[in-house]
Design an enzyme around this catalytic site. Structure first.
Site, short mmCIF file in Angstrom:
data_model
loop_
_atom_site.label_atom_id
_atom_site.label_comp_id
_atom_site.label_asym_id
_atom_site.label_seq_id
_atom_site.Cartn_x
_atom_site.Cartn_y
_atom_site.Cartn_z
N ASP A 6 0.70 -1.38 -0.13
CA ASP A 6 0.35 -0.08 -0.30
C ASP A 6 0.89 1.27 -0.04
O ASP A 6 1.34 1.79 1.02
CB ASP A 6 -1.05 0.08 1.20
CG ASP A 6 -1.73 1.26 1.35
OD1 ASP A 6 -1.95 2.00 0.33
OD2 ASP A 6 -2.30 1.46 2.47
N ASP A 54 0.58 4.46 -0.71
CA ASP A 54 0.04 5.74 -0.40
C ASP A 54 -0.57 5.85 1.14
O ASP A 54 -0.93 6.67 1.66
CB ASP A 54 -0.76 6.48 -1.32
CG ASP A 54 -2.12 5.46 -1.73
OD1 ASP A 54 -2.35 4.73 -0.85
OD2 ASP A 54 -2.75 5.70 -2.53
N ASP A 106 -3.46 4.47 2.30
CA ASP A 106 -4.56 4.82 2.37
C ASP A 106 -5.71 3.60 2.46
O ASP A 106 -6.76 3.43 2.68
CB ASP A 106 -5.50 5.53 1.04
CG ASP A 106 -5.29 4.35 -0.27
OD1 ASP A 106 -4.84 3.41 -0.15
OD2 ASP A 106 -5.59 5.02 -1.17
N ASN A 132 -5.45 4.20 -7.91
CA ASN A 132 -4.42 5.05 -7.94
C ASN A 132 -3.60 4.99 -6.34
O ASN A 132 -3.98 5.68 -5.57
CB ASN A 132 -4.59 6.41 -7.94
CG ASN A 132 -3.63 7.25 -8.36
OD1 ASN A 132 -2.43 6.99 -7.93
ND2 ASN A 132 -3.67 8.57 -8.78
N ASP A 156 -10.91 9.67 -11.57
CA ASP A 156 -11.60 8.80 -10.71
C ASP A 156 -11.21 8.81 -9.34
O ASP A 156 -10.32 7.98 -9.10
CB ASP A 156 -11.66 7.53 -11.43
CG ASP A 156 -12.59 6.56 -10.69
OD1 ASP A 156 -13.28 6.94 -10.06
OD2 ASP A 156 -12.64 5.42 -11.06
N ASN A 188 -12.90 7.93 -6.65
CA ASN A 188 -13.59 6.83 -5.84
C ASN A 188 -13.56 5.35 -6.31
O ASN A 188 -14.05 4.59 -5.96
CB ASN A 188 -15.01 7.20 -5.40
CG ASN A 188 -15.75 7.69 -6.68
OD1 ASN A 188 -15.35 7.10 -7.80
ND2 ASN A 188 -17.13 7.98 -6.38
N GLU A 217 -20.33 11.61 -12.99
CA GLU A 217 -20.57 11.07 -11.81
C GLU A 217 -21.88 11.90 -11.27
O GLU A 217 -22.63 11.16 -10.59
CB GLU A 217 -19.32 11.25 -10.93
CG GLU A 217 -19.56 10.93 -9.34
CD GLU A 217 -18.98 9.41 -9.22
OE1 GLU A 217 -19.88 8.86 -8.34
OE2 GLU A 217 -17.96 8.98 -9.87
N SER A 220 -13.48 -16.67 9.87
CA SER A 220 -13.26 -17.14 8.81
C SER A 220 -14.31 -17.92 7.91
O SER A 220 -14.07 -17.89 6.68
CB SER A 220 -12.23 -18.54 9.01
OG SER A 220 -12.64 -19.52 9.97
#
Length: 447
Positions: A116, A118, A120, A139, A159, A161, A177, A195
């Protein structure tokens, strides 16, 4: 978010036995009197607890388990194929898997995607808590771009979202959008559970000697880096790329539908003294309320929470106890009844389900409404029978406990149909622009 299940905690020994059963069947140098239990103990892969008898899955040899193990240990000393396995106490002790196990431990410990960039909490990588577990980031170099957020400036330029919809309609200058999604009650789906909810699954061909081959283990790396779960095919989020986990910003993100489903862990704990370690109704109330208060502090206003009852273990015994497990299909010597010693722990399931039902009836929260539904296993079985199926096909064949892919697919329909029928506000209305969205933006690949 998933907590380890009682069955998966002991499956290392079942996995060992599957490989050893193959070895026993294929290696002429091994005494035919021996079985996978004997080899497992002789290689020190299976442990004996102090003061406890030797555990075994298969019927003991005629000479007795202890005598057979002593004989096997003598063979191990002269066998190059077997000696190299001696002393590994877990799958992570095998050198080729050591680094992979460390990565998995890191991911499990932190409950965050391993890759990950960035930060987020969303990833472009599928496993190791990647987009199999949460929606796919579109992104991973921009922390303000991730699935589930409200669009930034109606996604005129990009984009934000990750729903695949962005840009401006050249015919009227209105952002797509805004045109297609404004007022559409967009929501995320979050599963908090064990699980079973994450669709724990070990392919039966890994355990069935006659089906074992290099091809049958081709998906092993992906399976292990997903902790032997297949969340991309789970019941609640049962499509190829799913949104599971709690990564919600109250100010920036869309509301969420949260399924709280601790289906078996509170009554099946894997301890030898199962009853002493069960969650009590009082503890259940305290734990669930603590979790719900946390959700109330994190979920955007307008969210919904559905509490799911615990599973009735009698279904498992009634439909599987006399069937042969994949490990016993070759010689007809291992049935599910030999795996079900832990099922006594499921007697408390009804009590704990009643705790959840009372919480849904009496408690109120600021940012979400709350509902209760029974775990739909028996209703799923009824639907499956109407389609010509058998109830045992609804349970994972290797562990004999978790819902199978068939059960997940049918359970999805039952769960959401109940929501549409009894709590229509949870799902909201269908977006009338779905056909136009698909015509313009096509299949976005599951972002």
């Amino acid at each position: 978010m998933k907590t380890p299940g009682p069955v998966s905690a002991n499956l290392w020994h079942i996995l060992i036995r599957s490989f050893l059963e193959l070895l026993v069947q294929k290696k002429e140098s091994i005494d035919r009197e021996m079985n996978a239990d004997v080899v497992c103990h002789s290689l020190k892969l299976c442990k004996q607890d102090p003061g406890q008898p030797l555990c075994h899955l298969y019927p003991p040899p005629k000479v007795g388990l202890s005598a057979a193990i002593r004989k096997a240990k003598r063979i191990v000393k002269t066998s190059k194929d077997l000696k190299s396995f001696t002393g590994f106490s877990s799958v992570c002790a095998f050198p080729p898997l050591a680094n992979l196990c460390e990565k998995i431990k890191y991911v499990i410990r932190n409950k965050l995607p391993f890759e990950d960039f960035d930060g987020d909490k969303f990833s472009t990588f599928p496993t190791l808590r990647g987009y199999h577990w949460r929606g796919r980031d579109c992104n991973d170099k921009n922390t303000t771009v991730y699935p589930g957020r409200r669009p930034d400036n109606w996604d005129v330029n990009s984009d934000s979202n990750c729903n695949g919809i962005w840009g401006v309609d050249p015919k009227d200058g209105i952002p797509y959008e805004e045109k297609f999604c404004k007022g559409a009650d967009s929501q995320g789906v979050i599963l908090l559970g064990d699980s079973a909810g994450a669709h724990f699954h070990i392919p039966p061909e890994w355990m069935t000697v006659t089906q074992m081959s290099a091809k049958s283990f081709a998906n092993l790396p992906m399976a292990f880096t997903d902790e032997l779960d297949w969340p991309q095919f789970s019941e609640i989020t049962g499509f190829l790329n799913s949104t599971i986990g709690l990564a919600r910003n109250q100010l920036l993100d869309n509301p969420a539908i949260v399924i709280y489903a601790t289906i078996g862990n509170d009554v099946c704990n894997g301890n030898r003294d199962t009853l002493a370690h069960m969650t009590t109704p009082k503890e259940m109330l305290s734990n669930v309320m603590q979790a719900l208060r946390y959700l109330d502090s994190r979920l955007p206003n307008g969210s919904h929470v559905i509490l799911t009852g615990l599973v009735d273990g009698r279904f498992l015994w009634d439909n599987l106890h006399d069937r042969y497990h994949p490990l016993g299909q070759l010689n007809k010597d291992v049935t599910y009844s030999q795996l079900y010693s832990f099922l006594d722990c499921l007697q408390r399931a009804l009590q704990l389900s009643n705790v959840l039902k009372e919480i849904a009836r009496s408690e109120k929260f600021a940012n979400f409404d709350i509902f209760y539904m029974d775990f739909p296993l028996r209703q799923t079985a009824e639907e499956w029978r109407k389609m010509g199926g058998e109830p045992w096909q609804l349970i994972e064949p290797v562990d004999g406990f978790h819902p199978s892919q068939i059960a997940a697919a049918l359970g999805t329909s039952i769960t959401w149909q109940k929501a549409l029928r009894e709590w229509p506000q949870v799902l909201g209305k269908e977006n009338p622009f779905n056909d136009q969205i698909e015509a313009i933006f096509k299949d976005q690949g599951g972002h």
